[in-house]
Scaffold this motif. Structure first.
Motif, PDB file in Angstrom:
ATOM      1  N   ILE A   1       2.823   5.840   4.282  1.00  0.00           N
ATOM      2  CA  ILE A   1       1.692   6.409   3.542  1.00  0.00           C
ATOM      3  C   ILE A   1       1.575   7.899   3.826  1.00  0.00           C
ATOM      4  O   ILE A   1       1.447   8.722   2.914  1.00  0.00           O
ATOM      5  CB  ILE A   1       0.390   5.661   3.887  1.00  0.00           C
ATOM      6  N   MET A   2       1.636   8.254   5.108  1.00  0.00           N
ATOM      7  CA  MET A   2       1.510   9.674   5.469  1.00  0.00           C
ATOM      8  C   MET A   2       2.626  10.514   4.856  1.00  0.00           C
ATOM      9  O   MET A   2       2.371  11.630   4.392  1.00  0.00           O
ATOM     10  CB  MET A   2       1.487   9.825   6.992  1.00  0.00           C
ATOM     11  N   ASN A   3       3.839   9.993   4.826  1.00  0.00           N
ATOM     12  CA  ASN A   3       4.946  10.742   4.230  1.00  0.00           C
ATOM     13  C   ASN A   3       4.705  11.004   2.749  1.00  0.00           C
ATOM     14  O   ASN A   3       4.987  12.088   2.241  1.00  0.00           O
ATOM     15  CB  ASN A   3       6.267  10.001   4.415  1.00  0.00           C
ATOM     16  N   ARG A   4       4.191  10.022   2.051  1.00  0.00           N
ATOM     17  CA  ARG A   4       3.931  10.199   0.623  1.00  0.00           C
ATOM     18  C   ARG A   4       2.799  11.193   0.381  1.00  0.00           C
ATOM     19  O   ARG A   4       2.868  12.001  -0.544  1.00  0.00           O
ATOM     20  CB  ARG A   4       3.672   8.853  -0.037  1.00  0.00           C
ATOM     21  N   VAL A   5       1.777  11.152   1.210  1.00  0.00           N
ATOM     22  CA  VAL A   5       0.693  12.130   1.077  1.00  0.00           C
ATOM     23  C   VAL A   5       1.227  13.520   1.419  1.00  0.00           C
ATOM     24  O   VAL A   5       0.931  14.494   0.714  1.00  0.00           O
ATOM     25  CB  VAL A   5      -0.522  11.753   1.949  1.00  0.00           C
ATOM     26  N   LEU A   6       2.021  13.618   2.466  1.00  0.00           N
ATOM     27  CA  LEU A   6       2.620  14.899   2.841  1.00  0.00           C
ATOM     28  C   LEU A   6       3.464  15.460   1.695  1.00  0.00           C
ATOM     29  O   LEU A   6       3.400  16.655   1.399  1.00  0.00           O
ATOM     30  CB  LEU A   6       3.469  14.728   4.105  1.00  0.00           C
TER      31      LEU A   6
ATOM     32  N   ALA B   1       0.826  -1.206   0.000  1.00  0.00           N
ATOM     33  CA  ALA B   1       0.000   0.000   0.000  1.00  0.00           C
ATOM     34  C   ALA B   1       0.865   1.262   0.000  1.00  0.00           C
ATOM     35  O   ALA B   1       0.431   2.303  -0.491  1.00  0.00           O
ATOM     36  CB  ALA B   1      -0.942   0.005   1.202  1.00  0.00           C
ATOM     37  N   VAL B   2       2.078   1.174   0.519  1.00  0.00           N
ATOM     38  CA  VAL B   2       2.939   2.360   0.561  1.00  0.00           C
ATOM     39  C   VAL B   2       3.313   2.797  -0.861  1.00  0.00           C
ATOM     40  O   VAL B   2       3.027   3.941  -1.237  1.00  0.00           O
ATOM     41  CB  VAL B   2       4.175   2.137   1.459  1.00  0.00           C
TER      42      VAL B   2
END
Length: 158
Positions: free
Chosen positions: A114-119, A59-60
């Protein structure tokens, strides 16, 4: 975008890396918005246990695929990508598969990855959220994803 070797990413027995690769190939050769949206949906279901609300390590890197669709593919593909990331917010890693081994940066927790990629895609999300033409109807989803990013990850938000 990074090249992903889906077969090198561990997951539970029901994670099918060949299906993830097939979804990517379908996305690359899609000639309509509907085909692209279907390929994105197929990718979503190969990197998660959608019924249980759990995420596999794949998912990442899939997050980057969804973010690229938000950036480059308005209409149904953008909506599918936004819906996927909003649905995932608050899900948890599949037990035993909490870490993604990023080939560039090393091991990272699934949620953090995931959060890092969205950020990293905040500018893209702001562009869609602030689109004066209405963003093809995608403004609310982009705004909600930005709000969730600001709030952090909690199982109650999923």
């Amino acid at each position: 975008m990074e090249q992903v070797d889906w077969g090198r990413i561990p997951g539970p027995r029901w994670y099918l890396p060949g299906a993830a690769q097939a979804a990517m190939e379908a996305l690359a050769r899609s000639v309509s918005a509907q085909q692209a949206a279907r390929a994105l949906a197929d990718l979503r279901y190969t990197v998660t246990n959608d019924h249980a609300g759990t995420l596999y390590p794949a998912a990442v890197p899939a997050t980057s695929v969804f973010l690229k669709a938000i950036d480059e593919r308005p209409g149904p593909p953008r909506q599918e990508a936004l819906d996927t990331l909003l649905d995932w917010w608050g899900w948890f890693p599949e037990p035993g598969f909490e870490i993604y081994k990023d080939p560039l940066t090393g091991p990272v927790g699934l949620v953090e990855g995931i959060m890092n990629r969205v950020l990293d895609a905040t500018d893209t999300l702001r562009r869609v959220a602030d689109d004066p033409s209405g963003g093809g109807g995608h403004r609310p989803g982009a705004k909600m994803l930005l709000a969730r990013l600001s709030e952090g990850w909690s199982e109650a938000s999923g």
